[in-house]
Structures are given as C-alpha cells and as structure tokens.
Motif scaffolding. Structure first.
Motif, PDB file in Angstrom:
ATOM      1  N   PRO A   4       6.667  68.462  87.276  1.00  0.00           N
ATOM      2  CA  PRO A   4       5.643  68.960  86.343  1.00  0.00           C
ATOM      3  C   PRO A   4       6.266  69.279  84.981  1.00  0.00           C
ATOM      4  CG  PRO A   4       5.574  70.154  88.424  1.00  0.00           C
ATOM      5  CD  PRO A   4       6.785  69.290  88.466  1.00  0.00           C
ATOM      6  N   VAL A   5       5.482  69.037  83.934  1.00  0.00           N
ATOM      7  CA  VAL A   5       5.983  69.223  82.568  1.00  0.00           C
ATOM      8  C   VAL A   5       6.562  70.620  82.363  1.00  0.00           C
ATOM      9  CG1 VAL A   5       5.252  69.397  80.156  1.00  0.00           C
ATOM     10  CG2 VAL A   5       4.443  67.507  81.571  1.00  0.00           C
ATOM     11  N   SER A   6       5.830  71.615  82.891  1.00  0.00           N
ATOM     12  CA  SER A   6       6.244  72.997  82.659  1.00  0.00           C
ATOM     13  C   SER A   6       7.612  73.296  83.276  1.00  0.00           C
ATOM     14  CB  SER A   6       5.202  73.962  83.211  1.00  0.00           C
ATOM     15  OG  SER A   6       5.028  73.714  84.588  1.00  0.00           O
ATOM     16  N   ARG A   7       8.008  72.499  84.293  1.00  0.00           N
ATOM     17  CA  ARG A   7       9.293  72.763  84.959  1.00  0.00           C
ATOM     18  C   ARG A   7      10.401  71.868  84.435  1.00  0.00           C
ATOM     19  NH1 ARG A   7       7.564  73.085  91.221  1.00  0.00           N
ATOM     20  NH2 ARG A   7       5.943  74.651  91.028  1.00  0.00           N
ATOM     21  N   GLN A   8      10.065  70.945  83.563  1.00  0.00           N
ATOM     22  CA  GLN A   8      11.105  70.066  83.041  1.00  0.00           C
ATOM     23  C   GLN A   8      12.049  70.861  82.141  1.00  0.00           C
ATOM     24  OE1 GLN A   8       8.596  66.976  81.368  1.00  0.00           O
ATOM     25  NE2 GLN A   8       9.356  65.542  82.882  1.00  0.00           N
ATOM     26  N   THR A   9      13.315  70.605  82.300  1.00  0.00           N
ATOM     27  CA  THR A   9      14.285  71.321  81.468  1.00  0.00           C
ATOM     28  C   THR A   9      14.286  70.718  80.067  1.00  0.00           C
ATOM     29  OG1 THR A   9      16.064  69.809  82.020  1.00  0.00           O
ATOM     30  CG2 THR A   9      15.767  71.722  83.476  1.00  0.00           C
ATOM     31  N   ASP A  10      14.879  71.457  79.152  1.00  0.00           N
ATOM     32  CA  ASP A  10      15.012  70.936  77.789  1.00  0.00           C
ATOM     33  C   ASP A  10      15.760  69.605  77.812  1.00  0.00           C
ATOM     34  OD1 ASP A  10      13.812  73.233  76.972  1.00  0.00           O
ATOM     35  OD2 ASP A  10      15.607  74.159  76.121  1.00  0.00           O
ATOM     36  N   GLU A  11      16.801  69.540  78.618  1.00  0.00           N
ATOM     37  CA  GLU A  11      17.636  68.334  78.671  1.00  0.00           C
ATOM     38  C   GLU A  11      16.825  67.128  79.155  1.00  0.00           C
ATOM     39  OE1 GLU A  11      18.576  71.375  79.748  1.00  0.00           O
ATOM     40  OE2 GLU A  11      19.935  71.684  78.050  1.00  0.00           O
ATOM     41  N   GLN A  12      15.953  67.363  80.136  1.00  0.00           N
ATOM     42  CA  GLN A  12      15.115  66.258  80.629  1.00  0.00           C
ATOM     43  C   GLN A  12      14.159  65.778  79.538  1.00  0.00           C
ATOM     44  OE1 GLN A  12      13.685  68.431  84.045  1.00  0.00           O
ATOM     45  NE2 GLN A  12      14.828  67.129  85.471  1.00  0.00           N
ATOM     46  N   LEU A  13      13.583  66.727  78.819  1.00  0.00           N
ATOM     47  CA  LEU A  13      12.654  66.356  77.742  1.00  0.00           C
ATOM     48  C   LEU A  13      13.392  65.617  76.621  1.00  0.00           C
ATOM     49  CD1 LEU A  13      10.428  69.572  77.615  1.00  0.00           C
ATOM     50  CD2 LEU A  13       9.740  67.313  78.405  1.00  0.00           C
ATOM     51  N   ILE A  14      14.603  66.069  76.324  1.00  0.00           N
ATOM     52  CA  ILE A  14      15.395  65.405  75.276  1.00  0.00           C
ATOM     53  C   ILE A  14      15.684  63.960  75.684  1.00  0.00           C
ATOM     54  CG2 ILE A  14      17.688  65.374  74.174  1.00  0.00           C
ATOM     55  CD1 ILE A  14      17.550  68.517  74.357  1.00  0.00           C
ATOM     56  N   GLU A  15      16.027  63.762  76.945  1.00  0.00           N
ATOM     57  CA  GLU A  15      16.315  62.407  77.426  1.00  0.00           C
ATOM     58  C   GLU A  15      15.066  61.528  77.303  1.00  0.00           C
ATOM     59  OE1 GLU A  15      19.208  61.200  77.923  1.00  0.00           O
ATOM     60  OE2 GLU A  15      18.301  59.258  78.374  1.00  0.00           O
ATOM     61  N   GLN A  16      13.913  62.088  77.658  1.00  0.00           N
ATOM     62  CA  GLN A  16      12.662  61.319  77.544  1.00  0.00           C
ATOM     63  C   GLN A  16      12.373  60.973  76.084  1.00  0.00           C
ATOM     64  OE1 GLN A  16       9.492  63.496  79.472  1.00  0.00           O
ATOM     65  NE2 GLN A  16      10.716  63.733  81.313  1.00  0.00           N
ATOM     66  N   PHE A  17      12.642  61.915  75.205  1.00  0.00           N
ATOM     67  CA  PHE A  17      12.418  61.665  73.767  1.00  0.00           C
ATOM     68  C   PHE A  17      13.330  60.550  73.282  1.00  0.00           C
ATOM     69  CE2 PHE A  17      13.776  62.772  69.342  1.00  0.00           C
ATOM     70  CZ  PHE A  17      12.606  62.386  68.719  1.00  0.00           C
ATOM     71  N   ARG A  18      14.564  60.571  73.755  1.00  0.00           N
ATOM     72  CA  ARG A  18      15.516  59.527  73.344  1.00  0.00           C
ATOM     73  C   ARG A  18      15.091  58.149  73.850  1.00  0.00           C
ATOM     74  NH1 ARG A  18      21.120  62.929  74.178  1.00  0.00           N
ATOM     75  NH2 ARG A  18      21.291  63.626  72.035  1.00  0.00           N
ATOM     76  N   GLN A  19      14.336  58.160  74.930  1.00  0.00           N
ATOM     77  CA  GLN A  19      13.839  56.883  75.457  1.00  0.00           C
ATOM     78  C   GLN A  19      12.502  56.493  74.808  1.00  0.00           C
ATOM     79  OE1 GLN A  19      13.838  57.480  79.679  1.00  0.00           O
ATOM     80  NE2 GLN A  19      16.072  57.444  79.806  1.00  0.00           N
ATOM     81  N   GLY A  20      12.082  57.249  73.828  1.00  0.00           N
ATOM     82  CA  GLY A  20      10.904  56.856  73.048  1.00  0.00           C
ATOM     83  C   GLY A  20       9.656  57.688  73.264  1.00  0.00           C
ATOM     84  N   SER A  21       9.745  58.759  74.050  1.00  0.00           N
ATOM     85  CA  SER A  21       8.541  59.553  74.311  1.00  0.00           C
ATOM     86  C   SER A  21       8.345  60.632  73.231  1.00  0.00           C
ATOM     87  CB  SER A  21       8.644  60.218  75.687  1.00  0.00           C
ATOM     88  OG  SER A  21       7.635  61.194  75.811  1.00  0.00           O
TER      89      SER A  21
END
Lengths: 198, 217
Positions: A4-21
């Motif tokens: 779930p989005v609320s449980r995603q760590t900052d690092e996971q979100l950063i990785e997703q952003f780097r992949q274009g999200s």
C-alpha cells in the motif's frame, strides 16, 4: 505483493520516481509538504513566503532526485535543502538584533527582554498570543540555537538527523539545544508563571 | 548561585525524557539533594509544558490547494530556461565556424544556391508542421512578439507567458512527460507561424533534433 502507498518507504518511492513515476514524486511531496511548510513558516513568518520556499524545495528535489546518491536519509536531505533556502530567504531581509548567550551569561542583570506582549501581565494568554510570544522568544536565540531547537522540538528530527542537516557533531547539537532551552526558560518564565497563577 | 555544572548540561535531555533509566535515577538523586538544580530542572520542565501549548503551524487551505501545481510551474519554468540557455550556447558555438567553412568551400554563387536550398527545405518543413502537425493543437492567445528579438528570445518569452497564464498545468505536464514536441508545436502555432521565418524554423529544427536524440521519438 503490492505494498500500500501509505506503507511504502521513501526509498521505494524514490526508486519508482527514478523509473518514471511522477505519482511517486507526488506521494513524497504529500508526505512531507506540511512539515516543510511549517518549517519554512517558522523561518519566514509568512504563509506566502513559506509556500514559496517549500515549493522551491520540492522543485529542487525533483531536479536533483534522479542523480541523488544517498549519504543520509531522504528526510535529512530534504531538510538540508529547506534549511539552505530558508537561509537564502533570511539573508534577503533585515535581521532583528539578537543577544548572544555569552553576553547574557556575562551580565546576569542584563537578561533578555521579555517580548513586548508581556507588558500587560494581567491579561490572559490566548493561543495566538502564545504563538507570538514564543516566536519572539525564538528570535532572540542565536541562529544555530534556533535552528537546532526548531528542528528538534517542532520538526521532531532526531539529534543525529539534525547533526547531518547542520553538518555539526551530535554533541554540538545537544549543546545548542540546551542553551536554547536555558534562554527560553528565562524569556518564557513570566508567561508560564502567569498561566500558573491564572 | 548557578546549578551544578556536573549535571546542568543534562537537564534538557532529562526533561525531554531522553536519558536511560540509570542516568535518570542519577539526576533524580541529585535533584533531591540540590535545591538550586531542582529549581532549574523544574523551570525547564515548565518551559517545555508552556511550549507544548502552542498550536501547530497549519497552512491555510487556499495556499496548500495550489501547492503541487506551483511546484510543477517552477519545474517547467526552470526546464524551459535551461533548454533555451543550452540552445543559445549551441547555436552561438557553431554558427560562426559553419559560416566561415561554408564561405571557404563554396564560391559566392553556390553559397546563394545552398542558402536558397536550405531556406526551401526549411519552408517545406514549416509547411509540414503547419498542415499536418498542428491540426489538433488548441489555438492560444498570441504572445506579444517584438520584431527584433531572436527566435530563442521569442520562444523563451512565449513559454514564460504560457506558464504565467492559466495553462501552466498543461505546460508542466508536457515537460514532466518529456514531451517538448507538443510545446514547440503549440508555440509555432501560437506565434502565427510564418513560413519565411527561417530563424524560427531553424530553432524548431534544433529543438526537435534535440528531442529526438533525447527521447527517441
């Protein structure tokens, strides 16, 4: 398994952003927006200026995140950027004269003056007045004392995180925080005594 | 009289509850014995309680409502600035040497011929853009174009105007998705594209090549 989005760590979100999200960036922004706005407001004392600073923080993060190599947590990095921008903002303004703690200790009779709103000690303190009184007291701290105190007391950063943001030793952070507390004790004593009497 | 130096530095940690059990016991034992330190620690605790009475900073909704949009506006604006600066640098770097080489290699009559050919190619490119690519583009309010400005300056001004207008969100979206092509096409239409505007055609070509190289579109 989808986290779930609320449980995603900052690092996971950063990785997703780097992949274009772009959505991952927006989630990071939503996660920290209020904290960074509040921090900027403590410095700028204006909602509009605080918004400007906070927006610039996230614009810088957006540009720098793809190449960012973590040496500390994302949160620490975010506050480092915010702090630099607050300093830039501060430099553009006339600063209020502040009294150093050393001067305070050198002459105990020359204690920091209580904020103006203390002139009428019989009136009750409303919430907005408490905010003003505390803001004025914080302005009498040295830059480092105020920075450490705001990051610790209001932004709830740990001593180690503050040390990273300010690039100083953990012990120095504790020293500044203690000196800030001592000074605030002197400045705010008339007010908490007033509340006690009330 | 001052509180005891040995313990005094720890009182802030004590009132914030950061000390471990044995450290706290040590402090508490001292506070029972030393009235001055007990007074100091109590005053720090009351100060902390007073600080806790302050309400949290809450940004007004009218500010937070447009917050994300404002961030994208900044990103788009700065991306635009960087692209224009980079293009300016590239053009000024190559324009002089290319012109010189051309004058050395070609007789003057040929130079005229080559220049004419380039212009014709540019014209064809412009017509292609105007007829096939801009059909679906939404017409926007024309920007004020000063006659003496370079194409790059006009492009920069247009994007600034567009960002400042109500279209900032769409513009930011295009940048975020790396779709500068759409931004360029919109600009060309906006600026009342003239087939003989060779500067503009060249500028659009440069930007398109840059885009193709960067995105593979």
């Amino acid at each position: 398994m989808v986290i779930p989005v609320s449980r995603q760590t900052d690092e996971q979100l950063i990785e997703q952003f780097r992949q274009g999200s772009v959505q991952a960036f927006e989630r990071l922004m939503q996660r920290y927006r209020d904290d960074i706005c509040a921090y900027a407001y403590r410095h700028a004392k204006s909602y509009e200026d605080a918004e400007d600073i906070a927006q610039e923080v996230f614009a810088k993060v957006y540009r720098a995140l793809p190449a960012w190599k973590p040496q500390a947590s994302f949160k620490t990095w975010l506050y480092t950027i915010a702090r630099n921008l607050c300093t830039d903002h501060h430099r553009g303004r006339i600063r209020r004269p502040t009294q150093s703690l050393e001067a305070l200790q050198a002459d105990s009779s020359d204690e920091p003056t209580a904020p103006d709103s203390a002139n009428d000690p019989v009136r009750n303190l409303e919430e907005s007045e408490i905010h003003t009184v505390i803001a004025e007291a914080l302005d009498q701290l040295s830059d480092q004392q105020k920075e450490v105190f705001v990051l610790y007391h209001y932004q709830h950063l740990q001593i180690k995180e503050i040390a990273k943001v300010l690039e100083i030793a953990d012990g120095t952070v504790k020293m500044h925080r203690h000196r800030a507390m001592k000074k605030l004790r002197i400045l705010l004593e008339p007010y908490w005594k007033l509340l006690q009497e009330g | 009289m001052k509180p005891c130096d040995r313990f005094e530095e720890r009182y802030t940690e004590y009132v914030y509850g950061e000390l471990n059990a044995s450290e706290s016991q040590l402090i508490e034992a001292h506070l029972k014995e030393c009235a001055l330190c007990a007074k100091e620690a109590a005053a720090l605790r009351r100060t902390l309680i007073f600080l806790e009475r302050e309400p949290d900073v809450v940004m007004p909704q009218e500010i937070t409502r447009g917050f994300e949009q404002g961030v994208y506006r900044r990103i788009a604006f700065e991306a635009n600035q960087r692209m224009v600066e980079s293009t300016n640098g590239r053009i000024s770097k190559w324009a002089g040497p290319l012109s010189h080489i051309r004058s050395l290699l070609l007789p003057s009559s040929w130079q005229w011929f080559v220049q004419g050919g380039l212009m014709a190619a540019s014209l064809a490119f412009g017509i292609w853009i105007g007829t096939s690519q801009f059909k679906s583009a939404t017409p926007l309010k024309p920007s004020s174009v000063a006659q003496n400005d370079t194409a790059q300056q006009r492009l920069a001004r247009h994007w600034q105007e567009e960002i400042q207008s109500g279209l900032d969100e769409a513009h930011a979206e295009r940048y975020l998705r790396g779709n500068m092509n759409a931004a360029l096409e919109q600009y060309a239409r906006l600026s009342e594209f003239k087939a003989n505007d060779t500067d503009l055609i060249a500028q659009v070509q440069v930007e398109r090549q840059e885009l193709i190289k960067r995105t593979g579109i």
